[in-house]
Design a protein around this motif. Sequence first.
Motif, mmCIF file in Angstrom:
data_model
loop_
_atom_site.group_PDB
_atom_site.id
_atom_site.type_symbol
_atom_site.label_atom_id
_atom_site.label_comp_id
_atom_site.label_asym_id
_atom_site.label_seq_id
_atom_site.Cartn_x
_atom_site.Cartn_y
_atom_site.Cartn_z
ATOM 1 N N ALA A 176 57.101 -30.134 83.226
ATOM 2 C CA ALA A 176 55.647 -29.958 83.294
ATOM 3 C C ALA A 176 55.020 -30.279 81.936
ATOM 4 N N ILE A 177 55.696 -29.846 80.874
ATOM 5 C CA ILE A 177 55.144 -30.087 79.541
ATOM 6 C C ILE A 177 55.159 -31.583 79.208
ATOM 7 N N GLU A 178 56.235 -32.242 79.610
ATOM 8 C CA GLU A 178 56.269 -33.704 79.427
ATOM 9 C C GLU A 178 55.133 -34.357 80.211
ATOM 10 N N ALA A 179 54.967 -33.897 81.442
ATOM 11 C CA ALA A 179 53.942 -34.497 82.316
ATOM 12 C C ALA A 179 52.528 -34.263 81.783
ATOM 13 N N SER A 180 52.350 -33.153 81.068
ATOM 14 C CA SER A 180 50.988 -32.804 80.608
ATOM 15 C C SER A 180 50.390 -33.919 79.755
ATOM 16 N N THR A 181 51.239 -34.608 78.991
ATOM 17 C CA THR A 181 50.733 -35.655 78.099
ATOM 18 C C THR A 181 50.077 -36.778 78.901
ATOM 19 N N HIS A 182 50.803 -37.308 79.906
ATOM 20 C CA HIS A 182 50.134 -38.389 80.660
ATOM 21 C C HIS A 182 49.115 -37.886 81.659
ATOM 22 N N MET A 183 49.135 -36.592 81.941
ATOM 23 C CA MET A 183 48.057 -36.069 82.798
ATOM 24 C C MET A 183 46.822 -35.729 81.961
ATOM 25 N N LEU A 184 46.937 -35.930 80.641
ATOM 26 C CA LEU A 184 45.848 -35.633 79.694
ATOM 27 C C LEU A 184 45.433 -34.168 79.761
ATOM 28 N N LYS A 185 46.421 -33.308 79.840
ATOM 29 C CA LYS A 185 46.142 -31.868 79.864
ATOM 30 C C LYS A 185 46.605 -31.265 78.526
ATOM 31 N N ASP A 186 45.774 -30.428 77.957
ATOM 32 C CA ASP A 186 46.121 -29.895 76.633
ATOM 33 C C ASP A 186 46.523 -28.417 76.654
ATOM 34 N N VAL A 187 46.466 -27.791 77.837
ATOM 35 C CA VAL A 187 46.974 -26.422 77.958
ATOM 36 C C VAL A 187 47.854 -26.344 79.204
ATOM 37 N N VAL A 188 49.055 -25.830 79.019
ATOM 38 C CA VAL A 188 49.993 -25.688 80.143
ATOM 39 C C VAL A 188 50.208 -24.195 80.382
ATOM 40 N N ILE A 189 49.800 -23.739 81.551
ATOM 41 C CA ILE A 189 49.942 -22.310 81.877
ATOM 42 C C ILE A 189 51.090 -22.152 82.873
ATOM 43 N N ILE A 190 52.147 -21.502 82.431
ATOM 44 C CA ILE A 190 53.338 -21.359 83.283
ATOM 45 C C ILE A 190 53.327 -20.013 83.993
ATOM 46 N N ASP A 191 53.292 -20.071 85.319
ATOM 47 C CA ASP A 191 53.337 -18.859 86.144
ATOM 48 C C ASP A 191 54.806 -18.606 86.490
ATOM 49 N N THR A 192 55.402 -17.598 85.891
ATOM 50 C CA THR A 192 56.834 -17.354 86.100
ATOM 51 C C THR A 192 57.059 -16.404 87.276
ATOM 52 N N ALA A 193 58.322 -16.280 87.667
ATOM 53 C CA ALA A 193 58.663 -15.406 88.795
ATOM 54 C C ALA A 193 58.524 -13.944 88.396
ATOM 55 N N MET A 203 64.886 -11.137 83.400
ATOM 56 C CA MET A 203 64.678 -11.200 81.960
ATOM 57 C C MET A 203 65.407 -12.397 81.357
ATOM 58 N N ASN A 204 66.648 -12.611 81.798
ATOM 59 C CA ASN A 204 67.415 -13.739 81.261
ATOM 60 C C ASN A 204 66.730 -15.058 81.556
ATOM 61 N N GLU A 205 66.198 -15.146 82.768
ATOM 62 C CA GLU A 205 65.515 -16.387 83.123
ATOM 63 C C GLU A 205 64.299 -16.613 82.217
ATOM 64 N N LEU A 206 63.552 -15.541 81.964
ATOM 65 C CA LEU A 206 62.368 -15.674 81.113
ATOM 66 C C LEU A 206 62.765 -16.031 79.678
ATOM 67 N N VAL A 207 63.861 -15.406 79.217
ATOM 68 C CA VAL A 207 64.351 -15.712 77.867
ATOM 69 C C VAL A 207 64.750 -17.196 77.789
ATOM 70 N N ASN A 208 65.363 -17.698 78.857
ATOM 71 C CA ASN A 208 65.756 -19.108 78.878
ATOM 72 C C ASN A 208 64.545 -20.044 78.861
ATOM 73 N N ILE A 209 63.524 -19.691 79.626
ATOM 74 C CA ILE A 209 62.312 -20.540 79.619
ATOM 75 C C ILE A 209 61.698 -20.514 78.221
ATOM 76 N N LYS A 210 61.622 -19.330 77.643
ATOM 77 C CA LYS A 210 61.057 -19.206 76.294
ATOM 78 C C LYS A 210 61.832 -20.100 75.314
ATOM 79 N N GLY A 211 63.163 -20.009 75.378
ATOM 80 C CA GLY A 211 64.011 -20.783 74.471
ATOM 81 C C GLY A 211 63.829 -22.283 74.657
ATOM 82 N N ALA A 212 63.554 -22.695 75.882
ATOM 83 C CA ALA A 212 63.460 -24.132 76.161
ATOM 84 C C ALA A 212 62.095 -24.709 75.796
#
Length: 297
Positions: A176-193, A203-212
């Motif tokens: 999604a973050i890669e896509a934001s550049t060509h979609m010309l979007k400057d804020v990416v809001i991630i809705d997690t589970a 928690m582990n999943e959220l920690v992994n998303i944060k790390g990535a």
Amino acid sequence: MAFESLTDKLQEAFKSLKSKGKISEDDVNRALRQVRTALLEADVNFKVAKDFIARIKEKALGEEVFGSLNPVQTVVKIVNDELTELLGGTQSRIMIASKPPTIIMLVGLQGAGKTTTAGKLAVYLRKQGKHPMLVAADVYRPAAIKQLQVVGAQIDVPVFAKEEAGANPVDIAKEAIEASTHMLKDVVIIDTAGRLAIDEELMNELVNIKGAVHPHEILLVVDSMIGQDAVTTAETFNEKLGLDGVILTKLDGDARGGAALSIKAVTGTPIKFTGTSEKMDGLEVFYPDRMASRILD
Ligand code: GDP
């Protein structure tokens, strides 16, 4: 609205002082006991209430309330200042990256209002001149993806989602973050589970998303109606993820307000926004001083 009962009880506490011309230390102690009871009844954390009263007492003595011309106003002002401090002092803004996109990760338990808040935040940021997009990183509940898509369509904000089974939330966030550049979007809001309760896997999943994706803001969306549980939830998420802020939802309901008054003191994490309706414009920037005045009015 939240705080109604607290406001009534605080007013009562001050009324008993106001009926006197000169006030003694005993009078103030009596009023502060009433304030303390009111805070506890509003579901404020016990230690937070205790420390709050102790600070007010100390200040009242320091400012020589008892000899002053307007002792009651002085006490009310001290309470107002301390309440503002308790609520976070000054307004805490969200961080906008110097190099876009700004990445905002929303976390929280199921039902807290995450998906709704993702939409509200997009509307708020668009009003600030930003170009937001939403990311559906909840791969467990197809209904959650659909819900975010409905929100996105309603406010005309694009939603990045992957509906095939087995999609990985970390990959979704990265793509999604890669896509934001060509979609010309400057804020990416991630809705997690979210989950009904905090578990290690979540928690582990959220920690992994944060790390990535290294979000600029990790915001916990928490329901004010759950009272002290909101504070414990904030503590746990903060320990695992290091929160940048809290969005306290459903303050339009009859929450007693204890969560709002305890979260900053207990976790050190500021409240940045409050949710005040189910609608997409129901998000308010949180100003500690205004909230304190509202509570005391
Ligand atoms: P999620 O499971 O965390 O994504 O939560 P949802 O966004 O689905 O919200 C759960 C419910 O709470 C929905 O019915 C929302 O409309 C409602 N909701 C969310 N925020 C607020 C708020 O600030 N005020 C009110 N009254 N309802 C809210």
